[in-house]
Design a protein around this motif. Structure first.
Motif, mmCIF file in Angstrom:
data_model
loop_
_atom_site.group_PDB
_atom_site.id
_atom_site.type_symbol
_atom_site.label_atom_id
_atom_site.label_comp_id
_atom_site.label_asym_id
_atom_site.label_seq_id
_atom_site.Cartn_x
_atom_site.Cartn_y
_atom_site.Cartn_z
ATOM 1 N N ASP A 160 35.091 45.710 34.808
ATOM 2 C CA ASP A 160 34.720 45.544 36.220
ATOM 3 C C ASP A 160 35.944 45.049 37.003
ATOM 4 O O ASP A 160 36.109 43.843 37.229
ATOM 5 C CB ASP A 160 33.556 44.558 36.335
ATOM 6 C CG ASP A 160 33.135 44.295 37.778
ATOM 7 O OD1 ASP A 160 33.634 44.989 38.696
ATOM 8 O OD2 ASP A 160 32.310 43.372 37.985
ATOM 9 N N GLN A 161 36.808 45.971 37.400
ATOM 10 C CA GLN A 161 38.081 45.597 38.023
ATOM 11 C C GLN A 161 37.891 44.940 39.390
ATOM 12 O O GLN A 161 38.595 43.981 39.728
ATOM 13 C CB GLN A 161 38.985 46.824 38.146
ATOM 14 C CG GLN A 161 39.359 47.454 36.810
ATOM 15 C CD GLN A 161 40.183 46.530 35.934
ATOM 16 O OE1 GLN A 161 40.893 45.650 36.426
ATOM 17 N NE2 GLN A 161 40.091 46.716 34.625
ATOM 18 N N GLU A 162 36.947 45.427 40.182
ATOM 19 C CA GLU A 162 36.713 44.840 41.503
ATOM 20 C C GLU A 162 36.217 43.403 41.374
ATOM 21 O O GLU A 162 36.719 42.489 42.036
ATOM 22 C CB GLU A 162 35.683 45.669 42.280
ATOM 23 C CG GLU A 162 36.210 47.008 42.780
ATOM 24 C CD GLU A 162 37.073 46.863 44.024
ATOM 25 O OE1 GLU A 162 37.346 45.730 44.454
ATOM 26 O OE2 GLU A 162 37.497 47.912 44.552
ATOM 27 N N GLY A 163 35.223 43.199 40.514
ATOM 28 C CA GLY A 163 34.705 41.852 40.303
ATOM 29 C C GLY A 163 35.751 40.943 39.711
ATOM 30 O O GLY A 163 35.875 39.766 40.090
ATOM 31 N N LEU A 164 36.528 41.475 38.764
ATOM 32 C CA LEU A 164 37.579 40.693 38.121
ATOM 33 C C LEU A 164 38.625 40.253 39.125
ATOM 34 O O LEU A 164 39.108 39.107 39.089
ATOM 35 C CB LEU A 164 38.213 41.525 37.004
ATOM 36 C CG LEU A 164 39.359 40.881 36.226
ATOM 37 C CD1 LEU A 164 38.916 39.579 35.585
ATOM 38 C CD2 LEU A 164 39.871 41.854 35.154
ATOM 39 N N LEU A 165 38.986 41.133 40.046
ATOM 40 C CA LEU A 165 39.976 40.790 41.072
ATOM 41 C C LEU A 165 39.488 39.614 41.917
ATOM 42 O O LEU A 165 40.251 38.685 42.214
ATOM 43 C CB LEU A 165 40.244 42.012 41.960
ATOM 44 C CG LEU A 165 41.281 41.836 43.081
ATOM 45 C CD1 LEU A 165 42.631 41.420 42.517
ATOM 46 C CD2 LEU A 165 41.395 43.123 43.888
#
Length: 280
Positions: A205-210
Motif C-alpha cells: 500500500d504505497q499511498e498509505g505507506l507514504l
C-alpha cells in the motif's frame, strides 16, 4: 480527557482523512496554534470543526438516551451492589488462581452481563481479555478486546497488545481496525504508526505507506531523514519521480553527507538520462 481527545481525532480523520491530520501535525510542529492548525489542515474553520465534533459526540453518546429511558440510576446502583456481581468476580479470580481458565472466563462473562461498564482494572471484560491474551484462542482474544472497547472507550493497552500480536503473526487484515482504535486515543504513538507501516509495506500500500512515513517523520525528528528517504521510495513506486527528486534535494540540503540519499538521487538522474538517450 482521553475520551474527548480520542473522539475528536476519530471524527477529524473520518471527515477529512489522515492526510489532513498529517498536514495539521506539520503546522503544529512548525509552531502553529493547535486549533488553527487543525482547521487549516482540513481546509475549514474552527467554528466548523466545533460543530462537526459536537455532532460526532451526539452520535457517540446516543445510547445514553436509552439508558435514561430504560433504567434509572438507582437500578444501576442496585446492579453494581448486587452480591452476584462481586461473587462472580471473586469466583473468577479463584478459578484463575487454580488455573481453571475456562471457569474463570465463564464467571467473567456472567459478571460482564451485570456490569460491563464497571470502571477500572476490575472491569470484567478487561479481566476476560487477560485470560485470552497470548493464548492460542486468537478469535476469543480479539472478540474480548472489541467488547471491552465498546464499553470502555479509553481502553488502550488491550487493543495495542492485540495489535502487536496481529503484526507479529502477519495478520495484516486486522491491523487497520486496531491501529484506528489506538490512534483514536493517542495519535502521537510512534510505535502504533510503525506497526501500521509494517502492514502497509507487506500489503504494498504505497499511498498509505507514504502518509504513515510522513507522520513518523513529524513525530521523530532524529529519524526524520530516514523516514523521508523511505517516502522517496514510495514516490518512485508511485511513478512520482519529480516529487521524489525534490524531496531528495530537500533532505540533502539539510544533510549533505547522507550517502543513501545521494545514491538514490544519482540513480534517478541516471535513469532519467537513459530515458532521454532512448528517446533520442
Amino acid at each position: 480527557g482521553y475520551f474527548l481527545a480520542g473522539a475528536f481525532v476519530q471524527s477529524y480523520v473520518d471527515e477529512f482523512g489522515r492526510g489532513a491530520l498529517v498536514a495539521a501535525l506539520d503546522l503544529i510542529r512548525d509552531g502553529e496554534e493547535s486549533k488553527v492548525a487543525l482547521a487549516n489542515g482540513a481546509g475549514t474553520t474552527a467554528v466548523e470543526l466545533d460543530s462537526l465534533f459536537a455532532g460526532h459526540l451526539r452520535k457517540v453518546c446516543k445510547p445514553l438516551d436509552y439508558l435514561h429511558r430504560d433504567a434509572s440510576s438507582d437500578v444501576f446502583i442496585a446492579k453494581l451492589n448486587t452480591p452476584s456481581f462481586f461473587a462472580e468476580m471473586e469466583a473468577a479470580a479463584k478459578a484463575r488462581e487454580g488455573d481453571d481458565i475456562e471457569a474463570a472466563r465463564s464467571h467473567y462473562e456472567t459478571a460482564a452481563e451485570l456490569a460491563p461498564w464497571f470502571p477500572g482494572e476490575d472491569n470484567p471484560l478487561r479481566q476476560l481479555v487477560k485470560t485470552y491474551q497470548g493464548s492460542e484462542d486468537v478469535a476469543g482474544w480479539r472478540d474480548a478486546v472489541r467488547r471491552l472497547c465498546i464499553h470502555d472507550s479509553a481502553a488502550y493497552e488491550e487493543p495495542k497488545a492485540y495489535l502487536e500480536a496481529a503484526v507479529d503473526r502477519a495478520a495484516w487484515g486486522e491491523v487497520d481496525e486496531f491501529v484506528a482504535r489506538c490512534l483514536a486515543i493517542d495519535p502521537f504513538d510512534a510505535a502504533v504508526h510503525a506497526m501500521q507501516r509494517r502492514a502497509q509495506e507487506a500489503l504494498g500500500d504505497q499511498e498509505g505507506l507514504l502518509t504513515t512515513l510522513t507522520i513518523l517523520a513529524a513525530l521523530d525528528e532524529d529519524q526524520a531523514a530516514g523516514y523521508r528517504l523511505a517516502g522517496v521510495q514510495c514516490l518512485v513506486a508511485l511513478d512520482r519521480r519529480n516529487e521524489a527528486r525534490q524531496v531528495l534535494l530537500e533532505i540533502l540540503e539539510q544533510y549533505p553527507e547522507f550517502l543513501a540519499a545521494q545514491e538514490v538521487l544519482l540513480a534517478l538522474h541516471e535513469e532519467a538520462g537513459e530515458e532521454l538517450s532512448d528517446a533520442s
